[in-house]
Motif scaffolding. Structure first.
Motif, PDB file in Angstrom:
ATOM      1  N   LYS A 102       0.848  -1.192   0.000  1.00 11.20           N
ATOM      2  CA  LYS A 102       0.000   0.000   0.000  1.00 11.20           C
ATOM      3  C   LYS A 102       0.884   1.242   0.000  1.00 11.20           C
ATOM      4  CE  LYS A 102      -3.781  -2.101   2.591  1.00 11.20           C
ATOM      5  NZ  LYS A 102      -4.513  -2.080   3.857  1.00 11.20           N
ATOM      6  N   GLU A 103       0.384   2.294  -0.645  1.00 10.43           N
ATOM      7  CA  GLU A 103       1.116   3.553  -0.687  1.00 10.43           C
ATOM      8  C   GLU A 103       0.465   4.566   0.246  1.00 10.43           C
ATOM      9  OE1 GLU A 103       1.608   5.080  -4.621  1.00 10.43           O
ATOM     10  OE2 GLU A 103       3.064   3.537  -5.146  1.00 10.43           O
ATOM     11  N   TYR A 104       1.317   5.343   0.906  1.00  7.70           N
ATOM     12  CA  TYR A 104       0.857   6.366   1.837  1.00  7.70           C
ATOM     13  C   TYR A 104       1.543   7.681   1.481  1.00  7.70           C
ATOM     14  CZ  TYR A 104      -0.609   2.258   4.459  1.00  7.70           C
ATOM     15  OH  TYR A 104      -1.188   1.074   4.834  1.00  7.70           O
ATOM     16  N   PRO A 105       0.812   8.808   1.545  1.00  8.97           N
ATOM     17  CA  PRO A 105       1.394  10.090   1.157  1.00  8.97           C
ATOM     18  C   PRO A 105       2.423  10.631   2.148  1.00  8.97           C
ATOM     19  CG  PRO A 105      -0.852  10.397   1.924  1.00  8.97           C
ATOM     20  CD  PRO A 105      -0.600   8.918   1.867  1.00  8.97           C
ATOM     21  N   CYS A 106       2.357  10.199   3.412  1.00  8.97           N
ATOM     22  CA  CYS A 106       3.334  10.669   4.395  1.00  8.97           C
ATOM     23  C   CYS A 106       3.501   9.610   5.484  1.00  8.97           C
ATOM     24  CB  CYS A 106       2.925  12.011   5.008  1.00  8.97           C
ATOM     25  SG  CYS A 106       1.497  11.915   6.083  1.00  8.97           S
ATOM     26  N   THR A 137       1.538   5.338   9.568  1.00 14.21           N
ATOM     27  CA  THR A 137       1.319   4.905  10.951  1.00 14.21           C
ATOM     28  C   THR A 137      -0.163   4.738  11.232  1.00 14.21           C
ATOM     29  OG1 THR A 137       3.311   6.081  11.646  1.00 14.21           O
ATOM     30  CG2 THR A 137       1.750   5.475  13.377  1.00 14.21           C
ATOM     31  N   MET A 138      -0.958   5.712  10.841  1.00 16.84           N
ATOM     32  CA  MET A 138      -2.403   5.630  11.096  1.00 16.84           C
ATOM     33  C   MET A 138      -3.052   4.528  10.251  1.00 16.84           C
ATOM     34  SD  MET A 138      -2.726   7.532  13.567  1.00 16.84           S
ATOM     35  CE  MET A 138      -4.473   7.290  13.748  1.00 16.84           C
ATOM     36  N   GLY A 139      -2.496   4.250   9.100  1.00 17.35           N
ATOM     37  CA  GLY A 139      -3.009   3.147   8.292  1.00 17.35           C
ATOM     38  C   GLY A 139      -2.821   1.807   8.984  1.00 17.35           C
ATOM     39  N   ILE A 140      -1.758   1.693   9.758  1.00 20.94           N
ATOM     40  CA  ILE A 140      -1.476   0.442  10.456  1.00 20.94           C
ATOM     41  C   ILE A 140      -2.230   0.341  11.781  1.00 20.94           C
ATOM     42  CG2 ILE A 140       0.344  -0.922  11.579  1.00 20.94           C
ATOM     43  CD1 ILE A 140       2.266   0.220   9.450  1.00 20.94           C
ATOM     44  N   ILE A 141      -2.243   1.418  12.567  1.00 17.34           N
ATOM     45  CA  ILE A 141      -2.855   1.323  13.901  1.00 17.34           C
ATOM     46  C   ILE A 141      -4.116   2.163  14.055  1.00 17.34           C
ATOM     47  CG2 ILE A 141      -0.659   0.808  15.012  1.00 17.34           C
ATOM     48  CD1 ILE A 141      -0.845   3.732  16.181  1.00 17.34           C
ATOM     49  N   GLY A 142      -4.544   2.839  12.994  1.00 14.52           N
ATOM     50  CA  GLY A 142      -5.696   3.716  13.079  1.00 14.52           C
ATOM     51  C   GLY A 142      -7.010   2.964  13.184  1.00 14.52           C
ATOM     52  N   GLY A 143      -8.054   3.709  13.372  1.00 10.21           N
ATOM     53  CA  GLY A 143      -9.369   3.128  13.533  1.00 10.21           C
ATOM     54  C   GLY A 143      -9.737   3.057  15.006  1.00 10.21           C
ATOM     55  N   LYS A 144     -10.945   2.645  15.251  1.00 13.09           N
ATOM     56  CA  LYS A 144     -11.475   2.670  16.613  1.00 13.09           C
ATOM     57  C   LYS A 144     -10.885   1.588  17.517  1.00 13.09           C
ATOM     58  CE  LYS A 144     -15.877   2.849  19.045  1.00 13.09           C
ATOM     59  NZ  LYS A 144     -17.326   2.892  18.894  1.00 13.09           N
ATOM     60  N   TRP A 145     -10.514   0.434  16.977  1.00  9.29           N
ATOM     61  CA  TRP A 145     -10.189  -0.704  17.835  1.00  9.29           C
ATOM     62  C   TRP A 145      -8.742  -1.166  17.825  1.00  9.29           C
ATOM     63  CZ3 TRP A 145     -13.476  -1.186  21.431  1.00  9.29           C
ATOM     64  CH2 TRP A 145     -14.818  -0.864  21.208  1.00  9.29           C
ATOM     65  N   LYS A 146      -7.991  -0.900  16.779  1.00  8.02           N
ATOM     66  CA  LYS A 146      -6.625  -1.439  16.713  1.00  8.02           C
ATOM     67  C   LYS A 146      -5.758  -0.971  17.874  1.00  8.02           C
ATOM     68  CE  LYS A 146      -6.270  -2.167  11.752  1.00  8.02           C
ATOM     69  NZ  LYS A 146      -5.593  -1.695  10.519  1.00  8.02           N
ATOM     70  N   THR A 147      -5.808   0.314  18.186  1.00  5.84           N
ATOM     71  CA  THR A 147      -4.991   0.839  19.279  1.00  5.84           C
ATOM     72  C   THR A 147      -5.427   0.247  20.613  1.00  5.84           C
ATOM     73  OG1 THR A 147      -4.725   2.872  18.015  1.00  5.84           O
ATOM     74  CG2 THR A 147      -4.101   2.960  20.321  1.00  5.84           C
ATOM     75  N   VAL A 148      -6.725   0.036  20.767  1.00  2.46           N
ATOM     76  CA  VAL A 148      -7.245  -0.569  22.005  1.00  2.46           C
ATOM     77  C   VAL A 148      -6.737  -2.004  22.132  1.00  2.46           C
ATOM     78  CG1 VAL A 148      -9.331  -1.195  23.289  1.00  2.46           C
ATOM     79  CG2 VAL A 148      -9.295   0.901  21.921  1.00  2.46           C
ATOM     80  N   ILE A 149      -6.765  -2.753  21.058  1.00  2.95           N
ATOM     81  CA  ILE A 149      -6.246  -4.129  21.062  1.00  2.95           C
ATOM     82  C   ILE A 149      -4.773  -4.115  21.455  1.00  2.95           C
ATOM     83  CG2 ILE A 149      -5.630  -6.102  19.598  1.00  2.95           C
ATOM     84  CD1 ILE A 149      -8.191  -5.367  17.918  1.00  2.95           C
TER      85      ILE A 149
END
Length: 114
Positions: free
Chosen positions: A7-11, A16-28
Motif C-alpha cells: 500500500k502507498e501512503y502520502p506521508c 502509521t495511522m493506516g497500520i494502527i488507526g481506527g477505533k479498535w486497533k490501538t485498544v487491542i
C-alpha cells in the motif's frame, strides 16, 4: 510516497495511522502491551466491540506483523492466543503515549466513569 505491505501512503503519519488507526486497533494493542491474551480474554476487556470487528482487526494486525496468533491444537478445546510481535513491540511507546494523553484529558477536562 511511502510504501508498506503493497500500500502507498502520502506521508509517514498516514502510514502509521493506516497500520494502527481506527477505533479498535490501538485498544487491542494497548491490552496486549503487558500480556498474551486469548481471544475470549480480549473480548471481555473490550465488551462493546463486535466479534466480527475484533476478528477482522486482529487479522489485519497479524497480516501487518504487529500481532502474533498462536494456535494450540494439542488437546481440545482449541486455544488461540494473541501477543505483540517484536515489530509490534516497537509501537509500545506510541500506544502508551496515546493512553497517557487520554488519562490527562480525563484528569484535566473530563470525568472518569468507573
Amino acid at each position: 510516497m511511502y510504501q508498506f505491505k503493497g500500500k502507498e501512503y502520502p506521508c509517514c503519519a498516514s502510514l502509521t495511522m493506516g497500520i494502527i488507526g481506527g477505533k479498535w486497533k490501538t485498544v487491542i494493542l494497548f491490552h496486549l502491551i503487558d500480556e498474551t491474551l486469548r481471544y475470549s480474554e480480549l473480548r471481555k476487556q473490550m465488551p462493546t466491540v463486535t466479534e466480527r470487528t475484533l476478528s477482522l482487526q486482529l487479522k489485519t494486525l497479524e497480516e501487518d506483523d504487529i500481532v502474533k496468533r498462536k494456535v494450540y491444537t494439542s488437546k481440545p478445546p482449541l486455544k488461540v492466543e494473541y501477543s505483540l510481535t517484536d515489530f509490534g513491540k516497537t509501537l509500545i511507546p506510541l500506544i502508551q503515549a496515546i493512553a497517557d494523553w487520554g488519562v490527562s484529558v480525563v484528569t484535566e477536562k473530563g470525568e472518569m466513569a468507573i
